[in-house]
Motif scaffolding. Structure first.
Motif, short mmCIF file in Angstrom:
data_model
loop_
_atom_site.label_atom_id
_atom_site.label_comp_id
_atom_site.label_asym_id
_atom_site.label_seq_id
_atom_site.Cartn_x
_atom_site.Cartn_y
_atom_site.Cartn_z
N LEU A 109 116.24 65.73 55.16
CA LEU A 109 115.06 65.97 55.99
C LEU A 109 113.78 65.78 55.17
CD1 LEU A 109 114.34 66.73 58.84
CD2 LEU A 109 114.67 69.11 58.26
N ARG A 110 113.82 66.30 53.96
CA ARG A 110 112.66 66.16 53.08
C ARG A 110 112.38 64.68 52.82
NH1 ARG A 110 114.05 68.63 47.88
NH2 ARG A 110 114.74 66.52 47.46
N ARG A 111 113.45 63.94 52.63
CA ARG A 111 113.30 62.52 52.36
C ARG A 111 112.67 61.78 53.53
NH1 ARG A 111 117.19 58.30 49.94
NH2 ARG A 111 116.60 56.53 51.20
N ILE A 112 113.08 62.09 54.75
CA ILE A 112 112.49 61.45 55.94
C ILE A 112 111.01 61.78 56.02
CG2 ILE A 112 112.45 61.47 58.47
CD1 ILE A 112 115.46 61.94 58.47
N ILE A 113 110.67 63.05 55.80
CA ILE A 113 109.27 63.49 55.90
C ILE A 113 108.43 62.83 54.81
CG2 ILE A 113 107.76 65.52 55.69
CD1 ILE A 113 110.07 67.14 57.04
N VAL A 114 109.00 62.73 53.62
CA VAL A 114 108.26 62.09 52.53
C VAL A 114 108.05 60.60 52.82
CG1 VAL A 114 108.48 61.35 50.10
CG2 VAL A 114 108.89 63.74 50.73
N THR A 115 109.08 59.94 53.34
CA THR A 115 108.93 58.50 53.65
C THR A 115 107.85 58.30 54.71
OG1 THR A 115 111.28 58.22 53.19
CG2 THR A 115 110.17 56.41 54.31
N GLN A 116 107.89 59.13 55.74
CA GLN A 116 106.85 59.05 56.78
C GLN A 116 105.48 59.33 56.16
OE1 GLN A 116 106.94 58.18 60.15
NE2 GLN A 116 104.73 58.28 59.86
N GLY A 117 105.39 60.41 55.40
CA GLY A 117 104.10 60.82 54.83
C GLY A 117 103.52 59.75 53.91
N ASP A 118 104.38 59.08 53.18
CA ASP A 118 103.95 58.09 52.19
C ASP A 118 103.20 56.91 52.82
OD1 ASP A 118 104.31 57.30 49.27
OD2 ASP A 118 105.08 55.51 50.28
N THR A 119 103.55 56.57 54.04
CA THR A 119 102.91 55.41 54.69
C THR A 119 101.45 55.69 55.04
OG1 THR A 119 103.54 56.13 56.93
CG2 THR A 119 105.10 54.73 55.76
N GLU A 120 101.12 56.95 55.25
CA GLU A 120 99.78 57.27 55.78
C GLU A 120 98.69 57.00 54.76
OE1 GLU A 120 100.22 57.76 58.83
OE2 GLU A 120 102.06 58.89 59.20
N PRO A 121 98.76 57.61 53.56
CA PRO A 121 97.74 57.27 52.56
C PRO A 121 97.84 55.81 52.13
CG PRO A 121 99.46 58.62 51.56
CD PRO A 121 99.72 58.60 53.03
N THR A 210 102.25 46.98 62.52
CA THR A 210 102.81 48.01 61.64
C THR A 210 102.55 49.42 62.18
OG1 THR A 210 102.48 46.44 59.85
CG2 THR A 210 103.01 48.69 59.21
N ASP A 211 101.35 49.64 62.74
CA ASP A 211 101.14 50.95 63.38
C ASP A 211 102.12 51.14 64.53
OD1 ASP A 211 98.36 50.69 61.97
OD2 ASP A 211 98.53 52.77 62.64
N ARG A 212 102.56 50.05 65.13
CA ARG A 212 103.54 50.21 66.22
C ARG A 212 104.91 50.59 65.66
NH1 ARG A 212 102.48 48.78 71.34
NH2 ARG A 212 100.82 47.49 70.51
N ASP A 213 105.23 50.16 64.45
CA ASP A 213 106.42 50.74 63.81
C ASP A 213 106.21 52.24 63.68
OD1 ASP A 213 108.84 51.14 62.28
OD2 ASP A 213 107.56 51.26 60.51
N GLY A 214 104.97 52.62 63.29
CA GLY A 214 104.65 54.05 63.23
C GLY A 214 104.98 54.73 64.54
#
Ligand code: BYC
Length: 474
Positions: A109-121, A210-214
């Protein structure tokens, strides 16, 4: 000392959560220092007409006012809790949705959240320089809006890490500010977020593709049995819609302007079109090919045991999971995936559970095709005989079954040499990039004025006119 309700608008009772406050007090200065370094270049004193989310009520997430971006109130919002919500898929289907992290799933779960979070900055870093060459104040304001909201999406993931993952969550939150898009030593996690976004056509393509992948990834995470993640993603999706609008309308306005110039001057050769200072449709197609193929990679491998685990554990669902009518465990279901065998692309059936990345990619492609059809209408209405097309799914792929193969736009398997001979018919060449950038050498900042290569939008932001002062340069 942070005044929590004022400074960080939230609906997570931040004022009473001492542990979370301490974590955020530590992280916030690091975030601001990242913003000063990696946020929009030379923009820190600008006053920008931005919307700020101050609550999750319909009227609360769209407050418009002038604000300096470093003073933006990056808030923490979760969609209100539904007490009856359950885990809706996988082996825990029917259990009450988890309000805390299930111990056995902590690290994935942490890994999924980190991967998601990493794309934003990452996306903010990629777009850092674009404010210097904006085609209008309207567009400048829009990119800044996208940037501050990506910043808020980072906050959303950092909230989850700080609130639910203790010390390793705090370490991950720091690493999110340490990686850098495109850095050779410490790059962002996913491929597309290390590609440069060198010009405004690339920016609009990025926000469309790419935002649509988001959007699709957030929709899959919004189904999560871990309720705080689901509720966070639901709120993020309200902001994502604006980013995709910026992309789709941006490309559409570029196409419209090109078509106007082609029609007025009765020209169609790319060199003639370029001579008049607009972007030829062929170059737009090449940008499309690039951003589409790079974004397809973001869905991961066609057959993925990670994806199967995420689903079986109830952590990441399918697009619109609860609207789908099946057993929501995918025990016996099969799904078609492509593979390259010799000089052919075959389709084979695999357990649907392992093909969830491919399925999400297919859902995405359907929506992308509809958007490209809308761009096509602009060309058709101008009476210009040019067709924008999506490349074959296997074209220019680096992840999954097509990786390592040389596949043409139309899906033929080629040798590396054959493919290379066409590379710049299909993808933007250095010359294309330098032409597009030559159009964007400075900022268009007069009220109501738009660069020659893009049509004005249909309407302004929040009911304001097109000649509104969307950004004040101080
Ligand atoms: N680049 O089983 P596989 C957004 C790695 S965008 C580099 O195929 P899995 C936004 C993978 O990590 C949405 N590496 O993949 C948009 C794995 O590594 P390990 C972001 C990649 O795990 C615009 C290995 O390859 N959100 O929000 O099933 C602006 C084999 O993995 C890539 C998410 O992505 C790649 N493209 O699926 C701002 C949601 N693809 O284990 C924001 C969270 C795969 O060998 N992420 N790998 O070390 C996920 O759900 C999954 O991580 C993925 C990958 C769908 C991305």
């Amino acid at each position: 000392m942070i005044n929590y309700t004022e400074k960080i608008p939230n609906n997570v009772d931040l004022g009473r959560d001492r542990v979370l406050q301490r974590a955020l007090e530590h992280w916030q200065p690091a975030y601001l220092s990242w913003w000063y370094d990696m946020g929009p270049n030379e923009s820190h004193n600008f006053e920008v007409y931005l919307r700020t989310a101050i609550s999750v009520e319909p009227d609360g997430w769209a407050q418009f006012d002038y604000i300096k971006m470093p003073e933006y109130r990056w808030g923490i919002f979760l969609q209100p809790r539904d007490e009856k919500r359950q885990v809706n898929f996988g082996i825990h289907k029917g259990q009450p949705a988890w309000q805390d992290v299930p111990g056995e799933y902590r690290s994935i779960l942490r890994r999924i959240i980190v991967t998601q979070g990493d794309t934003e900055p990452a996306s903010v870093e990629q777009q850092k320089m674009l404010g210097l060459s904006c085609p209008s104040l309207y567009d400048l304001r829009n990119i800044f809006q996208v940037n501050v909201e990506e910043g808020r999406h980072l906050w959303a993931m950092v909230y989850l890490l700080h609130r639910y993952f203790g010390r390793d969550g705090r370490e991950e939150a720091e690493s999110l500010l340490a990686r850098r898009s495109g850095d050779t030593d410490n790059p962002r996690i996913l491929g597309a977020f290390n590609e440069p976004t060198p010009d405004w056509l690339a920016f609009y393509m990025f926000t469309f593709f790419t935002d649509r992948d988001g959007k699709f990834q957030l929709c899959a995470l919004a189904e999560s049995g871990f309720d705080p993640l689901a509720r966070t993603c639901r709120f993020m999706l309200t902001e994502e819609a604006h980013h995709m609008f910026v992309g789709e309308s941006g490309v559409s306005r570029i196409i419209q302007r090109t078509c106007e110039v082609m029609k007025e001057n009765k020209i169609d050769a790319p060199a003639d079109v370029r001579a008049l200072g607009v972007i030829d449709l062929q170059t737009i197609q090449r940008y499309l090919n690039f951003h589409y193929s790079v974004t397809l990679d973001l869905y991961g491998s066609d057959v993925s045991s990670n994806a199967a685990n995420y689903y079986t554990s109830g952590l990441k669902g399918r697009f619109r999971e609860t609207k789908l009518e099946d057993d929501h465990t995918l025990r016996d279901a099969m799904y078609p995936v492509s593979e390259v065998v010799g000089d052919k692309i075959n389709t084979k059936q695999v357990p649907a559970l392992t093909a969830l990345n491919e399925r999400l990619r297919d859902d995405y492609i359907e929506e992308i095709q509809a958007g490209v059809n809308r761009w096509q209408r602009v060309i058709d209405e101008a009476g210009i005989p040019f067709r924008l097309t999506l490349p074959h799914k296997g074209f220019h792929r680096e992840i999954g079954n097509f990786a390592g193969h040389f596949i043409s736009l139309t899906g033929e398997i080629l040798t590396e040499e054959q493919w290379k001979a066409h590379e710049f018919d299909w993808l933007p060449s250095p010359k294309d990039y330098s032409y597009v950038q030559s159009l964007m050498s400075g900022r268009v900042a007069e009220l109501g004025k738009f660069a020659n290569w893009i049509a004005p939008p249909v309407k302004g932001v929040n009911g304001q006119p097109l000649d509104f002062q969307y950004v004040r340069f101080n």
